[in-house]
Design a protein around this motif. Structure first.
Motif, PDB file in Angstrom:
ATOM      1  N   ILE A  34      -1.817   3.541   6.013  1.00 49.61           N
ATOM      2  CA  ILE A  34      -1.533   4.091   4.679  1.00 49.61           C
ATOM      3  C   ILE A  34      -0.191   4.809   4.645  1.00 49.61           C
ATOM      4  O   ILE A  34       0.574   4.672   3.680  1.00 49.61           O
ATOM      5  N   PHE A  35       0.139   5.571   5.685  1.00 49.42           N
ATOM      6  CA  PHE A  35       1.331   6.414   5.643  1.00 49.42           C
ATOM      7  C   PHE A  35       2.591   5.756   6.201  1.00 49.42           C
ATOM      8  O   PHE A  35       3.701   6.142   5.825  1.00 49.42           O
ATOM      9  N   THR A  36       2.441   4.795   7.110  1.00 54.29           N
ATOM     10  CA  THR A  36       3.622   4.172   7.717  1.00 54.29           C
ATOM     11  C   THR A  36       4.595   3.593   6.701  1.00 54.29           C
ATOM     12  O   THR A  36       5.805   3.819   6.813  1.00 54.29           O
ATOM     13  N   PRO A  37       4.146   2.848   5.672  1.00 51.63           N
ATOM     14  CA  PRO A  37       5.119   2.288   4.718  1.00 51.63           C
ATOM     15  C   PRO A  37       5.906   3.343   3.953  1.00 51.63           C
ATOM     16  O   PRO A  37       7.001   3.060   3.461  1.00 51.63           O
ATOM     17  N   LEU A  38       5.368   4.562   3.865  1.00 45.60           N
ATOM     18  CA  LEU A  38       6.029   5.611   3.084  1.00 45.60           C
ATOM     19  C   LEU A  38       6.974   6.473   3.910  1.00 45.60           C
ATOM     20  O   LEU A  38       7.734   7.267   3.340  1.00 45.60           O
ATOM     21  N   LEU A  39       6.931   6.344   5.233  1.00 43.58           N
ATOM     22  CA  LEU A  39       7.742   7.224   6.074  1.00 43.58           C
ATOM     23  C   LEU A  39       9.238   7.139   5.791  1.00 43.58           C
ATOM     24  O   LEU A  39       9.907   8.176   5.702  1.00 43.58           O
ATOM     25  N   PRO A  40       9.831   5.939   5.644  1.00 38.95           N
ATOM     26  CA  PRO A  40      11.266   5.898   5.322  1.00 38.95           C
ATOM     27  C   PRO A  40      11.597   6.595   4.000  1.00 38.95           C
ATOM     28  O   PRO A  40      12.603   7.308   3.904  1.00 38.95           O
ATOM     29  N   LEU A  42       1.860   6.260  -5.066  1.00 40.89           N
ATOM     30  CA  LEU A  42       2.376   5.554  -3.889  1.00 40.89           C
ATOM     31  C   LEU A  42       1.297   5.393  -2.824  1.00 40.89           C
ATOM     32  O   LEU A  42       1.165   4.333  -2.205  1.00 40.89           O
ATOM     33  N   LEU A  43       0.504   6.437  -2.623  1.00 41.51           N
ATOM     34  CA  LEU A  43      -0.588   6.356  -1.654  1.00 41.51           C
ATOM     35  C   LEU A  43      -1.668   5.387  -2.127  1.00 41.51           C
ATOM     36  O   LEU A  43      -2.319   4.722  -1.312  1.00 41.51           O
ATOM     37  N   ALA A  44      -1.862   5.312  -3.438  1.00 42.14           N
ATOM     38  CA  ALA A  44      -2.827   4.350  -3.975  1.00 42.14           C
ATOM     39  C   ALA A  44      -2.402   2.928  -3.641  1.00 42.14           C
ATOM     40  O   ALA A  44      -3.239   2.072  -3.308  1.00 42.14           O
ATOM     41  N   ILE A  45      -1.107   2.657  -3.705  1.00 44.40           N
ATOM     42  CA  ILE A  45      -0.604   1.314  -3.414  1.00 44.40           C
ATOM     43  C   ILE A  45      -0.781   0.976  -1.937  1.00 44.40           C
ATOM     44  O   ILE A  45      -1.289  -0.095  -1.580  1.00 44.40           O
ATOM     45  N   THR A  46      -0.373   1.888  -1.054  1.00 47.29           N
ATOM     46  CA  THR A  46      -0.512   1.605   0.380  1.00 47.29           C
ATOM     47  C   THR A  46      -1.985   1.587   0.804  1.00 47.29           C
ATOM     48  O   THR A  46      -2.365   0.804   1.673  1.00 47.29           O
ATOM     49  N   SER A  47      -2.808   2.437   0.173  1.00 50.31           N
ATOM     50  CA  SER A  47      -4.242   2.414   0.465  1.00 50.31           C
ATOM     51  C   SER A  47      -4.862   1.097   0.016  1.00 50.31           C
ATOM     52  O   SER A  47      -5.736   0.539   0.697  1.00 50.31           O
ATOM     53  N   ALA A  48      -4.417   0.595  -1.132  1.00 53.90           N
ATOM     54  CA  ALA A  48      -4.935  -0.677  -1.630  1.00 53.90           C
ATOM     55  C   ALA A  48      -4.598  -1.819  -0.679  1.00 53.90           C
ATOM     56  O   ALA A  48      -5.406  -2.727  -0.470  1.00 53.90           O
ATOM     57  N   GLU A  49      -3.399  -1.788  -0.112  1.00 54.82           N
ATOM     58  CA  GLU A  49      -3.026  -2.820   0.855  1.00 54.82           C
ATOM     59  C   GLU A  49      -3.889  -2.719   2.110  1.00 54.82           C
ATOM     60  O   GLU A  49      -4.259  -3.741   2.697  1.00 54.82           O
ATOM     61  N   LYS A  50      -4.215  -1.506   2.519  1.00 54.70           N
ATOM     62  CA  LYS A  50      -5.044  -1.323   3.715  1.00 54.70           C
ATOM     63  C   LYS A  50      -6.493  -1.699   3.467  1.00 54.70           C
ATOM     64  O   LYS A  50      -7.142  -2.320   4.315  1.00 54.70           O
ATOM     65  N   PHE A  51      -7.017  -1.333   2.287  1.00 55.43           N
ATOM     66  CA  PHE A  51      -8.419  -1.604   1.973  1.00 55.43           C
ATOM     67  C   PHE A  51      -8.624  -2.950   1.273  1.00 55.43           C
ATOM     68  O   PHE A  51      -9.731  -3.261   0.870  1.00 55.43           O
ATOM     69  N   LYS A  52      -7.527  -3.700   1.103  1.00 58.27           N
ATOM     70  CA  LYS A  52      -7.585  -5.051   0.528  1.00 58.27           C
ATOM     71  C   LYS A  52      -8.169  -5.040  -0.881  1.00 58.27           C
ATOM     72  O   LYS A  52      -9.181  -5.690  -1.165  1.00 58.27           O
TER      73      LYS A  52
END
Length: 355
Positions: free
Chosen positions: A113-119, A164-174
């Motif tokens: 969830i957090f890796t894509p947001l680090l940059p 932003l976290l909703a987007i990365t969480s959605a990718e993780k939880f499919k």
């Protein structure tokens, strides 16, 4: 013409190929692979470590991890190119959970969830620091349009952090990431925040007669993760019972109808309070005895990184920065990194006698 295989394909060959990989992901610095037969990769471990671009290889929590560094995303894409490895199935997920256990599974979710947001977080933080520095030395007054534009550019990531976290969480939880973004976006819209007026968190409103405690969700972390985790089950349930010809309309419609009130009434307040409790607890420890807290966090941080446990602490750091504007933990982790840098410099500076 250079026909040499890219690094990702070399690693793929040495771990036994696509058929030997049960699941694969990556964090900020390393490839994380769940292998069907570990012996193949272990046999070639030294050869993998000798590859140009590979820092090291470790095994942890049932995972075969290849440490790459900042270029890991490119190597990950190279490895996946032309394979079916990115098409994960529920069966793989269940197998992975069984192999890793609850703790490793939790850390893997947080990392994903957090890796894509680090940059983005790093870039925004540096830009914000530059803006504040220029303001302090008088080169960028607060009354100027430039100041307000750059402030908006550097703080937008924190204001819209739930989306932003909703987007990365959605990718993780499919789950559908656009629906996920809309669910959390609804909770930071003016129409929702105006319910609180000037009273702040805790104002009671009603949804079809059901009382809901309204909260401010800008800059929050946990509510988005909990909400989208629940959405993943809601979406799968809806797709199971709604005919495929009607899913295009009714799955997003019912997802929004269910999840926005549910998040506002249950996951949202719980997540906000939980995040504040964790953050306050760590900050109390820092304020009560900074020496002990610093020794524990700084001394153990490198071990945390080795085993991937830093991902459990990163959300607390982000929560502190987004809510308080500062964080006590980051300087302690920086001390650990500078300690490693000092030890490395001392090692290279040590006089050596050539044999």
């Amino acid at each position: 013409m250079n026909n040499e295989k890219p690094l990702g394909k070399k690693i793929l060959d040495l771990v036994g190929g696509e058929k030997n990989i049960q699941g694969i992901s990556h964090c900020a610095t390393r490839l994380r692979m769940l292998l069907k037969d570990d012996q193949i990769a272990n046999k070639n471990k030294a050869e993998i470590e000798d590859l140009n671009g590979v820092i090291s290889v470790v095994e942890n929590g049932g995972q075969f991890q290849v440490i790459i560094g900042p270029a890991v995303a490119d190597v990950y894409d190279q490895l996946l190119a032309g394979t079916q490895l990115n098409q994960e199935t529920d069966q793989n997920d269940d197998h992975e959970k069984n192999q890793h256990g609850l703790i490793s599974g939790f850390l893997d979710v947080v990392a994903g969830i957090f890796t894509p947001l680090l940059p983005l977080l790093a870039g925004s933080g540096v830009l914000r620091g530059v803006v504040l520095l220029l303001n302090q030395i008088g080169w960028l007054p607060e009354s100027s349009g430039t100041y307000h534009i750059l402030t908006a550019a550097s703080t937008a990531v924190f204001y819209f952090l739930p989306v932003l976290l909703a987007i990365t969480s959605a990718e993780k939880f499919k789950v559908n990431k656009y629906v996920a973004a809309a669910v959390m976006g609804a909770l930071i819209m003016p129409e929702f925040t105006q319910i609180m007026g000037n009273h702040g968190n805790g104002v009671i409103t009603h949804f079809f007669g059901i009382p809901i405690v309204t909260m401010s969700y800008t800059s929050t972390v946990i509510p988005a993760i909990l909400s989208i985790w629940c959405l993943s089950y809601v979406e799968r349930y809806l797709k199971r019972y709604i005919p495929e010809s009607l899913q295009l309309l009714f799955v997003p419609l019912l997802s929004l109808f269910i999840m926005v009130p549910l998040t506002a009434g249950a996951f949202g307040p719980f997540g906000v309070y939980l995040g504040e409790w964790i953050s306050n607890g760590i900050n109390i420890l820092m304020n009560s005895n900074g020496w002990i807290a610093g020794a524990i966090v700084g001394g153990a941080w490198n071990l945390f990184v080795i085993f991937g446990l830093q991902w459990a602490v990163n959300p607390v750091m982000i929560q502190n920065i987004s809510k308080l504007g500062y964080d006590f933990i980051v300087p302690l982790t920086a001390a650990a990194n500078f300690g490693m840098a000092g030890a490395t410099l001392a090692h290279f500076s040590e006089p050596r006698t050539l044999k």
